[in-house]
Design a protein around this motif. Structure first.
Motif, PDB file in Angstrom:
ATOM      1  N   ARG A  14       2.662  18.765  33.960  1.00  0.00           N
ATOM      2  CA  ARG A  14       3.158  17.405  34.171  1.00  0.00           C
ATOM      3  C   ARG A  14       3.035  16.951  35.628  1.00  0.00           C
ATOM      4  O   ARG A  14       3.080  15.771  35.912  1.00  0.00           O
ATOM      5  CB  ARG A  14       4.624  17.280  33.773  1.00  0.00           C
ATOM      6  N   TYR A  34       5.279  17.899  38.079  1.00  0.00           N
ATOM      7  CA  TYR A  34       6.522  18.017  38.843  1.00  0.00           C
ATOM      8  C   TYR A  34       6.810  19.447  39.263  1.00  0.00           C
ATOM      9  O   TYR A  34       7.540  19.681  40.219  1.00  0.00           O
ATOM     10  CB  TYR A  34       7.711  17.468  38.043  1.00  0.00           C
ATOM     11  N   ARG A  35       6.240  20.410  38.556  1.00  0.00           N
ATOM     12  CA  ARG A  35       6.611  21.809  38.795  1.00  0.00           C
ATOM     13  C   ARG A  35       5.575  22.485  39.695  1.00  0.00           C
ATOM     14  O   ARG A  35       4.723  23.233  39.252  1.00  0.00           O
ATOM     15  CB  ARG A  35       6.758  22.568  37.479  1.00  0.00           C
ATOM     16  N   VAL A  62      14.413  19.271  33.364  1.00  0.00           N
ATOM     17  CA  VAL A  62      13.519  18.138  33.581  1.00  0.00           C
ATOM     18  C   VAL A  62      12.985  17.613  32.254  1.00  0.00           C
ATOM     19  O   VAL A  62      12.949  16.398  32.023  1.00  0.00           O
ATOM     20  CB  VAL A  62      12.368  18.531  34.521  1.00  0.00           C
ATOM     21  N   ARG A 113       3.273  10.316  35.438  1.00  0.00           N
ATOM     22  CA  ARG A 113       2.951  10.445  36.860  1.00  0.00           C
ATOM     23  C   ARG A 113       1.624  11.156  37.114  1.00  0.00           C
ATOM     24  O   ARG A 113       1.269  11.370  38.263  1.00  0.00           O
ATOM     25  CB  ARG A 113       4.083  11.193  37.573  1.00  0.00           C
ATOM     26  N   ASN A 131      11.728  20.288  42.123  1.00  0.00           N
ATOM     27  CA  ASN A 131      11.062  19.900  40.879  1.00  0.00           C
ATOM     28  C   ASN A 131      11.745  18.696  40.239  1.00  0.00           C
ATOM     29  O   ASN A 131      11.084  17.779  39.743  1.00  0.00           O
ATOM     30  CB  ASN A 131      11.048  21.066  39.897  1.00  0.00           C
ATOM     31  N   ARG A 147      10.762  15.590  42.215  1.00  0.00           N
ATOM     32  CA  ARG A 147       9.397  15.136  41.942  1.00  0.00           C
ATOM     33  C   ARG A 147       9.295  14.440  40.584  1.00  0.00           C
ATOM     34  O   ARG A 147       8.464  13.552  40.396  1.00  0.00           O
ATOM     35  CB  ARG A 147       8.432  16.321  41.993  1.00  0.00           C
ATOM     36  N   ALA A 148      10.147  14.849  39.640  1.00  0.00           N
ATOM     37  CA  ALA A 148      10.139  14.218  38.321  1.00  0.00           C
ATOM     38  C   ALA A 148      10.870  12.879  38.325  1.00  0.00           C
ATOM     39  O   ALA A 148      10.851  12.171  37.311  1.00  0.00           O
ATOM     40  CB  ALA A 148      10.777  15.146  37.293  1.00  0.00           C
TER      41      ALA A 148
END
Length: 754
Positions: free
Chosen positions: A165, A167-168, A212, A226, A281, A284-285
């Motif tokens: 995704r 975010y991680r 998340v 994203r 993380n 970012r999500a």
């Protein structure tokens, strides 16, 4: 090009049923389920929507062509027949992935090469322009799957796998893939719970993947909103206006979702190193307002936003791969079960585990179980309703007792306000009500029998140990054959050595008995679960029993015969103190006054410490291991013995041959076998003990005594030794009550010159 396309959606094994439901909901038609994939028909809008919104798929593949192939030439010409100029530019970049075998192609690299050659030859221009290969970020990623003589040629619309995704960027040691985490949440009912305004807590959150994914579901965020790079971005069939419309719709839905009052989503993690990566993380999500991560142990986890809040507890406990994990994992699951019963009444719980037998040890029944695969590892998702009727701890209860439990649980769930000191009418302080007693886990019938034996042994041996001033001793040694283990007390720690089960024993039964025993030990011996260490002991060869098993470096101080000794319960198979040699050490202490003491194969030099305590004029300790000599130095220093106590590193046989000193008291406890790289040849106690004793007796002063022992069960002392020396077997005098059931734990002799 056609307005409708055939799509293949790939996914992790076990997610096919969920993926087909999701894909149909997003517009896929004529959907059919395959192994690790779903197939169907869709227009371009649906294809884009699947890329953007699928929480479960790995890839969205648009099928360009199917054709029969019998050999490599059929493959080449089948791919060549596609109008590649409709899909990419001649100077574009390309990556090819090939799967399957047959039809004369048994090497996937060769198959991919034939596909690449066909595309390049089709697009090569008269001026020599042709596509180049870029395996990381190509303009076009092509898949060809060979299935029973049929080639399925596809364009990858997703590019990189959809589980990524974005975010991680930071992750823990064994993270779940994002789409697997989403599948677990869906199976656990989180979309329903979130729609009802419920909460979510993960008591072992790692870097926050469950949190998340749950936040994105609750806030109606497209999982790949994203993402910057797509497999269709440079594809000539891409429809930017259509994609922009769908992306803007998803952006608006996410904004509306995030504008709602945030749900209560919390994560707790024991490892402080993972807290900041997890928070990064979450940030970012875009879910920092919804998700909070705290440091905390499972045993103290308490998701209680308010007394009426209900929700889902979800977690992925560690599976266990290292020596001793059985005990720590059993107690982890027991702690999790205790916290659910005490702090999460009326919540739902979902435990994703690679060790489902441990899930049974939580003390709560699961009402549903689902099978999943985490990579190549089969796992179970246990779904639990945290209700008193589902609890399996304690004895059988009457309806009245169950009602009392419900009332107690309701009290436990009530918000706790710090109590100010209160006084009665006479001005005396009112004592607060005692905290409710936590009910201990219910033991199986076998576990209870095992606990009863432990308690009986502890009662008998505890009196002896207290009388003798012993605070580390063996309390159980395979007394019950079906529970094959040795259990030693080291002050307030318990050291468990599981003997390897015979091959005739069903491994599942052996594992169940181990878990029964581990559940019983804390209760029977009245110790904290965190102070139980388990190791598996198998037949050892060479120096395996001395090899490092862990690297915690934690030493515990124990007492024996008035001396202090350091043991390490975690890092090695043995602890640094052979408990069965306690009588020999105490004998040496009594006889050492004014004598020169030699300790061969000294290990951690515990016998040397006893000799020094008994007033030895000097001690000399010899061992090949620097690690154990350092440990020996610490043992001596701990008791204030530094002067006149030599530590010599070397091969004992070579050291004896070179030595010219005399000693009044010698102790030899050699290993059964040693092939250390630091010694010449191999030491075998049965073969070499005569030479060893002759060399040692040459160093024994007139009137001196040599004690020799070893724990090789089949050992036989050579008869001709009795012709040269006065030999007396003293084994029976060197066995204390805690080893009385195992008279063959070692054999010992007293040897003197004639």
């Amino acid at each position: 090009m056609s307005d409708r396309f055939e799509l293949f959606l790939t996914c992790p094994k076990g997610l096919e049923g969920l993926l087909i439901e999701e894909a149909v909901g997003l517009g896929l038609e004529e959907a059919r389920e395959h192994t690790s994939a779903v197939r169907g028909m869709a227009d371009m809008e649906t294809a884009y929507r699947l890329c953007l919104w699928s929480r479960l798929a790995n890839r969205v593949l648009l099928v360009l062509k199917r054709f029969e192939m019998k050999n490599a030439d059929d493959l080449y010409h089948g791919v060549l027949d596609v109008d590649w100029q409709d899909h990419m530019l001649a100077d574009g970049t390309l990556a090819v992935e090939f799967s399957g075998h047959g039809s004369g192609i048994d090497n996937t690299h060769f198959g991919a090469l034939k596909v690449k050659d066909a595309i390049v030859d089709k697009l090569r221009t008269p001026s020599g322009e042709r596509p180049s290969i870029d395996k990381l970020n190509p303009d076009l990623r092509i898949h060809l799957r060979l299935d029973r003589g049929e080639a399925i040629l596809s364009l990858d619309l997703s590019g990189h796998s959809l589980h990524q995704r974005g975010y991680r960027l930071q992750q823990g040691a064994a993270p779940l893939k994002e789409n697997l985490a989403a599948a677990i949440l869906i199976r656990a009912g989180w979309p329903r719970i979130a729609a009802e305004g419920g909460a979510l807590a993960d008591p072992m959150c790692g870097v926050g993947t469950f949190l998340v994914e749950a936040g994105m579901i609750a806030a109606d965020m497209a999982p790949n909103l994203r993402r910057q790079q797509w497999g269709f971005t440079a594809w000539l069939g891409h429809v930017p206006a259509l994609w922009k419309k769908l992306h803007e719709e998803a952006t608006a839905r996410a904004a509306a979702g995030l504008a709602k009052p945030p749900l209560w989503i919390r994560g707790y993690e024991a490892d402080p190193r993972l807290i900041q990566p997890g928070r990064n993380n979450v940030e970012r999500a875009g879910l920092s307002e919804w998700i909070k991560i705290y440091q905390g142990e499972v045993a103290t986890f308490e998701p209680r936003p308010d007394q009426n809040q209900k929700g889902l507890v979800i977690c992925n406990p560690p599976y266990g791969e290292r020596l001793g994990d059985e005990a720590s994992l059993l107690y982890l699951y027991q702690n999790l079960g205790e916290r659910l019963r005490q702090a999460c009444l009326n919540w739902e719980a979902a435990v994703f585990t690679g060790a489902p037998d441990l899930g049974k040890r939580m003390g709560i029944r699961s009402h549903k179980q689902y099978s999943f695969w985490n990579g190549a590892l089969p796992c179970k998702l246990l779904l639990i309703k945290v209700l008193p009727d589902q609890f399996v701890t304690g004895e059988r209860r009457t309806p009245e007792q169950r009602q009392a439990e419900r009332e107690q649980a309701a009290y436990d769930q009530a918000p706790q306000v710090p109590q100010e000191r209160q006084y009665n009418k006479n001005g005396n302080p009112i004592k607060p009500a005692p905290a409710p007693v936590v009910e201990q886990a219910r033991l199986s019938e076998g576990g209870q029998m095992f606990a009863n034996r432990l308690q009986k042994n502890l009662k008998l041996l505890g009196k002896w140990a207290k009388r003798e001033g012993v605070d580390c001793y063996r309390v159980y040694d395979a007394d019950m054959p079906e529970y094959a283990m040795a259990i030693d007390l080291y002050h307030d720690w318990v050291h468990v050595q599981e003997y390897a089960a015979p091959k005739s024993i069903d491994p599942e039964k052996a594992s169940a008995r181990l878990f029964d025993a581990l559940a019983a030990i804390p209760q029977a011996l009245n110790v904290d679960k965190s102070r139980v260490v388990i190791k598996r002991r198998e037949r050892q060869s060479g120096t395996k029993q001395y090899e490092r098993q862990s690297a915690q470096g934690k030493f515990t101080e124990v007492n024996e015969g008035g001396v202090k000794l350091l043991v390490n319960l975690t890092d090695y198979l043995d602890t640094g103190l052979f408990l069965d040699h306690r009588p020999m050490r105490l004998r040496i202490q009594k006889e050492a006054a004014g004598k020169r003491f030699l300790n061969l194969f000294c290990y951690t030099a515990t016998a040397s410490v006893h000799a020094a305590k008994g007033g030895a004029r000097s001690t000399t300790s010899v061992d090949l291991s620097k690690t154990y000599l350092d440990w020996a130095r610490r043992n001596l220093s701990l008791n204030g013995f530094s002067d006149k106590n030599r530590l010599e590193q070397g091969d004992v046989m070579a050291w004896l041959e070179a030595s010219r000193d005399e000693y009044d008291l010698i102790f030899i406890d050699p290993p059964t076998f040693s092939n250390s790289k630091r010694m010449e040849g191999i030491f075998d106690v049965q073969r070499d003990h005569v030479q060893l004793l002759d060399l040692a007796m040459a160093r024994l002063a007139p009137g001196g005594v040599l004690y020799f022992s070893n724990n090789f069960r089949k050992f036989q002392l050579e008869d001709n030794l009795a012709e040269r020396y006065a030999v007396e077997e003293i084994t029976a005098k060197t066995i204390d009550p805690d080893f009385a059931r195992n008279g063959k734990i070692h054999r010992a002799w007293k040897i003197m010159a004639r």
